[in-house]
Design an enzyme around this catalytic site. Structure first.
Site, PDB file in Angstrom:
ATOM      1  N   GLU A  49       0.810  -1.028  -0.022  1.00  9.09           N
ATOM      2  CA  GLU A  49      -0.182   0.011   0.011  1.00  9.09           C
ATOM      3  C   GLU A  49       0.840   1.188   0.013  1.00  9.09           C
ATOM      4  O   GLU A  49       0.652   2.218  -0.696  1.00  9.09           O
ATOM      5  CB  GLU A  49      -0.764   0.019   1.257  1.00  9.09           C
ATOM      6  CG  GLU A  49      -1.917  -1.216   1.283  1.00  9.09           C
ATOM      7  CD  GLU A  49      -3.065  -1.103   0.376  1.00  9.09           C
ATOM      8  OE1 GLU A  49      -2.833  -0.127  -0.477  1.00  9.09           O
ATOM      9  OE2 GLU A  49      -3.643  -1.863  -0.031  1.00  9.09           O
ATOM     10  N   ASN A  53       1.470   3.809  -3.188  1.00  8.69           N
ATOM     11  CA  ASN A  53       0.757   5.566  -2.998  1.00  8.69           C
ATOM     12  C   ASN A  53       2.182   6.316  -3.604  1.00  8.69           C
ATOM     13  O   ASN A  53       1.893   6.988  -4.015  1.00  8.69           O
ATOM     14  CB  ASN A  53       0.651   5.806  -1.483  1.00  8.69           C
ATOM     15  CG  ASN A  53      -0.533   5.410  -1.233  1.00  8.69           C
ATOM     16  OD1 ASN A  53      -1.598   5.001  -2.063  1.00  8.69           O
ATOM     17  ND2 ASN A  53      -1.210   5.492   0.193  1.00  8.69           N
ATOM     18  N   ARG A 112      -9.857   3.663  -7.801  1.00  7.03           N
ATOM     19  CA  ARG A 112      -9.266   3.656  -6.361  1.00  7.03           C
ATOM     20  C   ARG A 112     -10.249   3.683  -5.443  1.00  7.03           C
ATOM     21  O   ARG A 112     -11.232   4.373  -5.790  1.00  7.03           O
ATOM     22  CB  ARG A 112      -8.031   4.905  -6.548  1.00  7.03           C
ATOM     23  CG  ARG A 112      -6.979   4.800  -7.561  1.00  7.03           C
ATOM     24  CD  ARG A 112      -5.745   4.986  -7.059  1.00  7.03           C
ATOM     25  NE  ARG A 112      -5.239   3.811  -6.399  1.00  7.03           N
ATOM     26  CZ  ARG A 112      -4.815   2.648  -6.791  1.00  7.03           C
ATOM     27  NH1 ARG A 112      -4.904   2.764  -8.317  1.00  7.03           N
ATOM     28  NH2 ARG A 112      -4.490   1.567  -6.432  1.00  7.03           N
TER      29      ARG A 112
HETATM   30  N1  LIG Z   1       2.985   9.242  -1.101  1.00  3.61           N
HETATM   31  C1  LIG Z   1       1.930  10.021  -1.401  1.00  3.61           C
HETATM   32  N2  LIG Z   1       2.011  11.272  -1.846  1.00  3.61           N
HETATM   33  C2  LIG Z   1       1.037  12.090  -2.067  1.00  3.61           C
HETATM   34  N3  LIG Z   1      -0.262  11.869  -1.862  1.00  3.61           N
HETATM   35  C3  LIG Z   1      -0.519  10.675  -1.260  1.00  3.61           C
HETATM   36  C4  LIG Z   1       0.396   9.852  -0.855  1.00  3.61           C
HETATM   37  N4  LIG Z   1       0.019   8.776  -0.348  1.00  3.61           N
HETATM   38  C5  LIG Z   1      -1.152   8.767  -0.241  1.00  3.61           C
HETATM   39  N5  LIG Z   1      -1.610  10.361  -0.667  1.00  3.61           N
HETATM   40  C6  LIG Z   1      -2.971  10.735  -0.674  1.00  3.61           C
HETATM   41  O1  LIG Z   1      -3.817  10.312   0.037  1.00  3.61           O
HETATM   42  C7  LIG Z   1      -4.798   9.632  -0.529  1.00  3.61           C
HETATM   43  C8  LIG Z   1      -5.287   8.553   0.102  1.00  3.61           C
HETATM   44  O2  LIG Z   1      -4.405   7.281   0.206  1.00  3.61           O
HETATM   45  P1  LIG Z   1      -4.981   5.864   0.312  1.00  3.61           P
HETATM   46  O3  LIG Z   1      -3.699   4.950   0.005  1.00  3.61           O
HETATM   47  O4  LIG Z   1      -5.522   5.866   1.549  1.00  3.61           O
HETATM   48  O5  LIG Z   1      -6.265   5.803  -0.950  1.00  3.61           O
HETATM   49  P2  LIG Z   1      -5.768   5.679  -2.650  1.00  3.61           P
HETATM   50  O6  LIG Z   1      -4.262   5.475  -3.095  1.00  3.61           O
HETATM   51  O7  LIG Z   1      -6.225   6.833  -3.050  1.00  3.61           O
HETATM   52  O8  LIG Z   1      -6.712   4.648  -2.886  1.00  3.61           O
HETATM   53  P3  LIG Z   1      -6.270   2.972  -2.750  1.00  3.61           P
HETATM   54  O9  LIG Z   1      -5.304   2.775  -1.894  1.00  3.61           O
HETATM   55  O10 LIG Z   1      -7.517   2.244  -2.069  1.00  3.61           O
HETATM   56  O11 LIG Z   1      -6.032   2.566  -4.198  1.00  3.61           O
HETATM   57  C9  LIG Z   1      -4.590   9.612  -1.839  1.00  3.61           C
HETATM   58  O12 LIG Z   1      -5.580   9.566  -2.865  1.00  3.61           O
HETATM   59  C10 LIG Z   1      -3.550  10.717  -1.939  1.00  3.61           C
HETATM   60  O13 LIG Z   1      -4.183  11.957  -2.292  1.00  3.61           O
HETATM   61 MG   LIG Z   2      -3.221   3.941  -1.891  1.00  6.43          MG
END
Ligand SMILES: Nc1ncnc2c1ncn2[C@@H]1O[C@H](COP(=O)(O)OP(=O)(O)OP(=O)(O)O)[C@@H](O)[C@H]1O
Ligand SMILES: [Mg+2]
Lengths: 153, 104
Positions: A49, A53, A112
């Site tokens: 995860e 990200n 997502r």
């Molecule tokens: N490393 C990162 N850099 C920039 N933004 C981030 C990063 N990690 C998370 N985010 C932000 O936080 C939000 C939530 O992250 P999360 O992993 O919970 O969900 P997601 O990646 O959008 O969906 P999923 O992980 O379910 O595919 C993301 O949509 C993004 O906007």
């Molecule tokens: Mg994610």
């Protein structure tokens, strides 16, 4: 006293083939502590995860053809604690508290689901997220492995 | 076994996934399924995950995305073969509440 028994640092380009690479490397590195199948699965999931990200979100604004990096640092302690730090130099997160809410996503809403942070939180023992706009994001996770005797129960 | 095999079984389109499901592989699986999803006479898309040993939230996104596409033709998405942490992940996501999703 808690002491470090092994330590690893990795730097990889933020490209999607490295998602499975990171899971494999972490599995190999943890083998020394002989985790249960379930514990190993939990760590692989949380790492996947955080790494995803970095690949999907952190560098979304950089010109195509260029590629940012993912930095991973793992420490194993004599207390069977595992600490995993995954960071990037990407765009950062505007509002970390909001981003960590289940189902919050800035990604493509139909592919997502905003579950990444929820999964990291649920499958590890501690999660800490630090982020600075324009500088990057650091995710720190801890997992406490059961003692070998407990693991056999 | 291949990463993903797609076949027709009557009015069902069956996708037998044989690889770990992450953001990298989900893209390939998605393209394979979407290439066939609009074919004539598909009442059900069955996602068979019985051979999947690892899945992260990208797998949930894959299901949600296919459900949204399938819904346009009144197609139901059935997810089968969930074990261990896959089942836990699916339960956490609440996707069984999507009207055209059936978790077996
Ligand atoms: N490393 C990162 N850099 C920039 N933004 C981030 C990063 N990690 C998370 N985010 C932000 O936080 C939000 C939530 O992250 P999360 O992993 O919970 O969900 P997601 O990646 O959008 O969906 P999923 O992980 O379910 O595919 C993301 O949509 C993004 O906007
Ligand atoms: Mg994610």
């Amino acid at each position: 006293m808690r002491t470090i028994i092994n330590e690893m640092k990795l730097r990889l380009p933020a490209i999607s083939v490295n998602e499975s690479v990171c899971r494999s490397v972490i599995s190999a590195f943890l083998a020394e502590l002989d985790p249960t199948v379930e514990e190993l699965g939990d760590v692989r999931l949380a790492v996947s995860e955080a790494v995803t990200n970095c690949i999907v979100h952190a560098y979304r604004d950089i010109p195509s053809g260029e590629c940012g990096n993912i930095y991973i640092s793992v420490r194993l302690y004599n207390t069977r604690e595992v600490s995993i730090e995954i960071s990037d130099n990407g765009c950062g997160i505007e509002n970390v508290e909001e981003a960590m809410k289940p189902m919050f996503t800035t990604g493509d809403g139909t592919e997502r689901c905003g579950m990444g942070f929820l999964v990291m939180e649920s499958f590890t023992d501690a999660l800490n997220v630090k982020s600075k706009r324009g500088k990057g994001t650091t995710v720190l996770m801890r997992k406490f492995l059961k003692s070998s005797a407990e693991g056999e129960k | 076994m291949k990463d993903c095999e797609i076949k027709r079984e009557g009015d069902a389109l069956v996708a037998m996934v044989g690889c770990e499901i992450d953001h990298h592989t989900a893209r390939v699986i998605r393209e394979m399924i979407d290439g066939k999803l609009a074919d004539q006479g598909i009442a059900c898309l069955r996602l068979d995950f019985s051979a999947v040993t690892f899945m992260d939230s990208s797998g949930i996104g894959l299901i949600i995305g296919r459900a949204a596409k399938a819904e346009k033709n009144g197609t139901v998405v059935e997810v089968t073969g969930l074990k261990g942490s896959l089942r836990r992940l699916v339960r956490m996501s609440g996707i069984e509440k999507i009207p055209n999703v059936r978790i077996k």
